[in-house]
Motif scaffolding. Structure first.
Motif, short mmCIF file in Angstrom:
data_model
loop_
_atom_site.label_atom_id
_atom_site.label_comp_id
_atom_site.label_asym_id
_atom_site.label_seq_id
_atom_site.Cartn_x
_atom_site.Cartn_y
_atom_site.Cartn_z
N GLU B 354 54.86 50.27 26.27
CA GLU B 354 56.17 50.69 26.75
C GLU B 354 56.26 52.22 26.80
O GLU B 354 56.85 52.80 27.71
CB GLU B 354 57.30 50.14 25.87
CG GLU B 354 57.60 48.67 26.08
CD GLU B 354 56.55 47.75 25.48
OE1 GLU B 354 55.87 48.18 24.52
OE2 GLU B 354 56.38 46.62 25.96
N GLN B 355 55.66 52.87 25.79
CA GLN B 355 55.71 54.33 25.77
C GLN B 355 54.94 54.92 26.94
O GLN B 355 55.33 55.92 27.53
CB GLN B 355 55.17 54.86 24.44
CG GLN B 355 56.15 54.64 23.29
CD GLN B 355 55.51 54.92 21.95
OE1 GLN B 355 54.47 54.35 21.61
NE2 GLN B 355 56.13 55.78 21.16
N GLN B 357 54.53 53.47 29.88
CA GLN B 357 55.36 53.27 31.08
C GLN B 357 56.51 54.27 31.13
O GLN B 357 56.84 54.80 32.19
CB GLN B 357 55.94 51.86 31.07
CG GLN B 357 54.94 50.80 31.47
CD GLN B 357 55.59 49.43 31.50
OE1 GLN B 357 56.69 49.26 31.99
NE2 GLN B 357 54.90 48.45 30.95
N ARG B 358 57.12 54.50 29.95
CA ARG B 358 58.24 55.43 29.91
C ARG B 358 57.80 56.84 30.34
O ARG B 358 58.47 57.52 31.09
CB ARG B 358 58.83 55.46 28.49
CG ARG B 358 60.25 56.02 28.44
CD ARG B 358 60.86 55.90 27.06
NE ARG B 358 60.77 54.55 26.54
CZ ARG B 358 60.24 54.21 25.37
NH1 ARG B 358 59.75 55.14 24.58
NH2 ARG B 358 60.21 52.97 24.97
N ARG B 359 56.63 57.23 29.85
CA ARG B 359 56.12 58.56 30.21
C ARG B 359 55.98 58.68 31.73
O ARG B 359 56.35 59.68 32.33
CB ARG B 359 54.77 58.82 29.53
CG ARG B 359 54.17 60.18 29.87
CD ARG B 359 52.82 60.35 29.19
NE ARG B 359 52.95 60.63 27.79
CZ ARG B 359 53.06 61.85 27.26
NH1 ARG B 359 53.07 62.90 28.06
NH2 ARG B 359 53.15 62.03 25.98
N VAL B 361 57.53 56.82 34.16
CA VAL B 361 58.79 56.78 34.93
C VAL B 361 59.65 58.02 34.67
O VAL B 361 60.51 58.36 35.48
CB VAL B 361 59.61 55.49 34.66
CG1 VAL B 361 58.83 54.27 35.04
CG2 VAL B 361 60.09 55.41 33.24
N LEU B 362 59.39 58.71 33.55
CA LEU B 362 60.13 59.96 33.31
C LEU B 362 59.47 61.15 34.02
O LEU B 362 59.89 62.30 33.85
CB LEU B 362 60.21 60.25 31.80
CG LEU B 362 61.12 59.31 31.00
CD1 LEU B 362 61.05 59.63 29.51
CD2 LEU B 362 62.56 59.39 31.49
N GLY B 381 62.39 51.78 37.03
CA GLY B 381 62.52 52.97 36.18
C GLY B 381 62.45 54.24 37.00
O GLY B 381 63.19 55.21 36.74
N ARG B 385 67.09 56.73 38.12
CA ARG B 385 67.13 57.83 37.15
C ARG B 385 68.55 58.40 37.09
O ARG B 385 69.28 58.36 38.09
CB ARG B 385 66.14 58.93 37.56
CG ARG B 385 64.68 58.49 37.64
CD ARG B 385 64.13 58.20 36.25
NE ARG B 385 64.27 59.37 35.40
CZ ARG B 385 63.39 60.38 35.38
NH1 ARG B 385 62.31 60.32 36.12
NH2 ARG B 385 63.58 61.42 34.58
#
Lengths: 287, 609
Positions: B354-355, B357-359, B361-362, B381, B385
């Motif tokens: 998950e981390q 993926q988060r990186r 999409v951010l 994601g 935004r």
């Protein structure tokens, strides 16, 4: 056949319809629940008259359950053995008798529990008896395979050749048996890897391919091996043909690309042979 | 004043009592909410799975709502509900509930105790029903404007034939029957590219290549006679910058990754990395290339030519000296793995999926490598935004291969074949459910063309039914036929390798790619384990022999059962008996292992337990 009541010295035992018990046991066996099948059958079996037409099937199922229930023990093996033998004695011409002989052979051949000793000689006698008493049958083909395996596993050349002899004799007797493909492909494996004879292996692979491979869902893997053995035997055009079948007949095979590469290499080495290069299929989803 | 003395045992007893009361209340509340009776007193059918990725639960719920809304379902009082369970405890959950007879009515196959032929003990075989057409594919249930030929096919074809893989994804080879109904297709793993970062980095890189003299990171990239360690020819790299395409070759991907690093450094984007990675093994882009390097050994390793080599054959080949850590293919793989890991975030092995993926999409990673199941979460994601300026477009593509003249082109000649992709998420029916017919009806419904297409649209996952339209953004995950079969590749990190060897391989691989040990140290450490007589290759022979013997017993039981079925008149069982008999003849009681051992060690007996 129906509901009956059996008596013992101490109490009256009411036994439900054993026809139903047999159905229950078969259902349990079909889902590999040997313990449940054994419990079900062992309570009813002592009360089934041995002239009942269902007795052999009940006894056979009980023997199979006793053999495969867990944990394996000497007692359970003895019980399985006695019921298999009883089926052979009481219904000697039935398929159940032939199958009991095969199961007995396997029971002797395998060391089922600690200190159990495999008895290859007894196993072979069982398989031979099936071949004699049920000649030219599917049971005989099964027996030939098991018998051949008992020889092949000794690895010594004379034994391995004996295995081949058993298989080739059976194949000659039963060229249209549904087990022919199994025998031919097993013979091919023995030639290739126990006798290092890729030419003979390819010959039997061809027979297996014609008769139908025993594991149709893995036919592409069988063809891949067939092609490699054909290349090793110096039969490159045959190999190219076999690889081409992987590409064209098995579009979902993961061996498609490597098989096609092999065809290209063979075509390059044999420019006069006019070998056709097969094209890989496309997979698409949607309309 | 003296305080009264307190017996601390009473405190402990009080805590225990409190915990018991809380548990009892929770049990009462939870069991009330998961009762087998629906609100209106009808029966509840529970459907459990572990697909918690965004989109899937919503899609399944839509299908469930559609089903619950059918007139005959309403009339019967049946209500289907889903029970999503995290994958972290799914196997344990299923183990406990399958044994206790309280497992959900329908479940994605799971639970270690239901492996092998034990699957038949807990789940119902479905083969009897798959040869009939699926009633929910009849014209009354079809989507509008369906191609007439497809409509006719769906209406008349056996249920199994309506799956794009012929229902192979629900088939159990050992048992020779269908035990699952898949509802989607996973396809292959792909690289997701952030197109905003791509444009910015390309613009930055164009300035860099025009600058004279070029920066040292750029000069090191160009591959020519003076720099054989380079990755791609300079002209090729410069040509790639001239347009807005994503990397088409491995050399371009490496060039792009270095460029992202240089851009991040020069622009002060301290969190920006080329590739978002984590301890999730599929995020490791090197895994996409591994089989190409490790497939160099199969011909040497194979003891029985043609059959894909087993783990033991690769280990035996090492023992024979047929491969070692000086092998150029092996070294090259570790080189590319170490190189790619330089593009991952610092400490990536401490990050989870998950981390990663988060990186991405951010906007803090230019790429991420993962499967189609993560696509909906990544797409949504990136799209939703808080700041509209942060929204970015994504392009999805398979990992590129090197062009001729690029580094490693001699090894990576093709991709990994995905030709055998099968239906995924196979729902099975719990054998002890009192609602078998209703469960079967529900599985037919969710695997009908209209519902599968609807689920695909909502989940963003590839469909599994013939003719069902996939959403545009996941079409890139459609299986690629061309490629190397993974079965021809050595893989000493798979579950079949004895644990100590597997752990030595994976742990030292991780230490190496994170720069903690050198290649020489890695080779030395793994070699020490492989040659250890107590737990190395020699011991693996004994362990794997025992596994084969155990498997042979299982096969013997299957042969007995299938022969019984054949004696009762089943032709299909007779075919299955032939298939398992042949398989067992080759491996009976470990005969294959004993034969290999004898070939390699003619005068030494093989140790047995």
């Amino acid at each position: 056949m129906g509901i009956f009541v059996a008596c013992s010295d101490t109490s009256e035992v009411s036994v439900s319809d054993y026809d139903m018990k047999l159905s229950e046991a078969i259902r349990s066996l079909q889902i590999f629940n040997f313990d449940e099948a054994y419990q079900s059958l062992s309570t009813v079996m002592p009360f089934v008259p041995d002239n009942d037409p269902d007795w052999p099937m009940l006894a056979y199922c009980l023997a199979v359950s006793a053999w495969h229930k867990s944990p394996p023990s000497q007692e359970a093996m003895k019980e399985a053995e006695s019921y298999f033998k009883a089926v052979i004695e009481k219904a000697p011409e039935s398929e159940l008798a032939a199958s009991s002989l095969l199961e007995l052979g396997r029971l002797y051949e395998i060391a089922d529990f600690r200190d159990d000793i495999a008895d290859l000689s007894a196993a072979r006698n069982c398989y031979q008896r099936v071949r004699q008493d049920f000649t030219r049958s599917d049971m005989s083909a099964r027996a030939a395979l098991f018998l051949a395996q008992t020889y092949a596993q000794e690895f010594e050349r004379p034994s391995v050749e004996k295995a081949i002899e058993v298989l080739t004799n059976e194949m000659a007797m039963q060229p249209h048996s549904p087990w022919f493909g199994v025998m031919a492909q097993f013979a091919s494996q023995i030639y290739a890897f126990y006798l290092d004879d890729s030419v003979a292996a390819v010959s039997y692979y061809g027979k297996a391919s014609e008769a139908g491979f025993p594991r149709p869902a893995e036919a592409d893997i069988s063809l891949w091996q067939f092609g490699l053995l054909a290349e090793a035997a110096g039969q490159e055009e045959l190999a190219a043909d076999v690889y081409g079948r992987i590409v064209e007949d098995y579009p979902r095979s993961i061996f498609g690309s490597v098989a096609r590469q092999r065809v290209i290499r063979i075509a390059e080495r044999n420019p006069d042979s006019e070998i056709r290069i097969p094209e890989l299929p496309k997979i698409s989803l949607g309309r | 004043m003296r305080l009264p003395r307190i017996n601390t045992n009473w405190i402990a007893a009080g805590i225990l009592l409190g915990a018991f009361v809380i548990s009892a209340v929770r049990y009462y509340l939870i069991s009330g909410s998961t009762s087998d009776l629906s609100e209106d007193g009808g029966s509840v059918i529970r459907v459990s799975h572990w697909q918690l990725e965004p989109g899937f639960r919503e899609a399944l719920q839509w299908a469930i709502d559609e089903y619950n809304d059918l007139p005959h379902v309403k009339q019967s009082g049946i209500q289907v509900v889903q029970m999503p369970i995290t994958g972290k405890v799914y196997n344990q959950f299923m183990n406990v509930h399958l044994i206790s007879g309280t497992a959900p009515d329908i479940a994605v196959q799971g639970g270690r105790i239901a492996e092998g032929n034990a699957l038949a003990k807990f789940y119902a075989p479905l083969g009897t029903y798959t040869s009939e057409p699926n009633p929910y594919n009849s014209s009354a249930y079809q989507v509008d404007d369906l191609d007439p030929a497809l409509a006719e096919f769906l209406e008349q074809a056996p249920w199994s034939e309506t799956f794009f893989d012929g229902l192979h994804g629900g088939y159990n080879m050992l048992l020779g029957d269908y035990y699952g109904i898949p509802v989607c297709t996973f396809g292959g793993a792909r690289i997701f590219y952030n197109l905003s970062i791509l444009a910015e980095v390309k613009a930055f890189a164009r300035g860099q290549v025009e600058h004279a003299p070029q920066a040292s990171w750029l000069k090191a990239l160009w591959r020519d006679e003076s720099n054989p360690e380079g990755y791609l020819p300079e002209c090729e790299g410069i040509a790639w910058l001239a347009h807005d395409a994503i990397p088409q070759t491995l050399g371009e991907l490496i060039f792009y990754s270095y460029a992202v690093q240089a851009y991040a450094e020069s622009s002060g984007h301290s969190y920006l990395v080329p590739i978002a990675a984590s301890n999730y093994s599929l995020n490791d882009l090197a895994s996409a290339y591994q089989i190409l390097f490790f497939s160099q050994f199969w011909e040497k390793a194979s003891m029985e030519m043609g059959l894909p080599p087993s783990n033991l054959e690769y280990l035996a080949a090492y023992q024979r000296g047929d491969w070692d850590f000086d092998d150029p293919a092996l070294k090259s793989y570790f080189e590319i793995a170490a190189l790619l890991s330089q593009f991952y975030p610092y400490g990536f092995l401490g990050l989870d999926r998950e981390q990663a993926q988060r990186r991405f999409v951010l906007g803090q990673a230019a790429m991420i490598y993962t499967g189609a199941w993560d696509a909906p979460g990544i797409f949504s994601g990136a799209k939703y935004r808080d700041n509209p300026e942060d929204v970015f477009e994504i392009k999805v593509a398979p990992p590129p291969t090197p062009a001729p003249g690029e580094r490693w082109a001699e090894y990576i000649t093709m991709r990994r074949s995905e030709a055998n992709s099968k239906g995924a998420v196979p729902f099975a029916i719990n054998k002890s459910t009192p609602h078998f017919e209703e469960c079967l009806d529900f599985l037919k419904f969710i695997s009908s063309h209209r519902i599968n297409e609807g689920m695909s649209t909502r989940s963003g996952w590839l469909p599994v039914i013939v003719g069902a339209q996939a959403p545009d953004n996941v079409a890139a995950f459609t299986p690629i036929v061309e490629g190397m079969p993974a079965r021809l590749s050595m893989n000493l990190s798979n579950a079949g390798v004895p644990p100590i060897i597997r752990n030595a391989w994976t742990a030292n691989y991780k230490l190496y790619i994170s720069g903690d040990i050198s290649y020489e140290e890695l080779a030395k450490r793994i070699d020490t384990v492989l040659n250890n007589p107590r737990y190395g290759i020699e011991h693996a022979w004994t362990t794997i022999l025992q596994q084969e013997i155990d498997q042979s017993r299982a096969n013997t039981r299957t042969i007995s059962v299938e022969r019984l079925n054949a004696l009762l008149g089943s032709d299909e069982a007779a075919q299955r008996e032939r298939a398992i008999t042949y398989y067992n003849l080759l491996k009976d009681e470990g005969v294959q292992i004993r034969h290999w051992w004898q070939k390699d060690n003619p005068d030494v007996p093989l140790s047995e337990y």
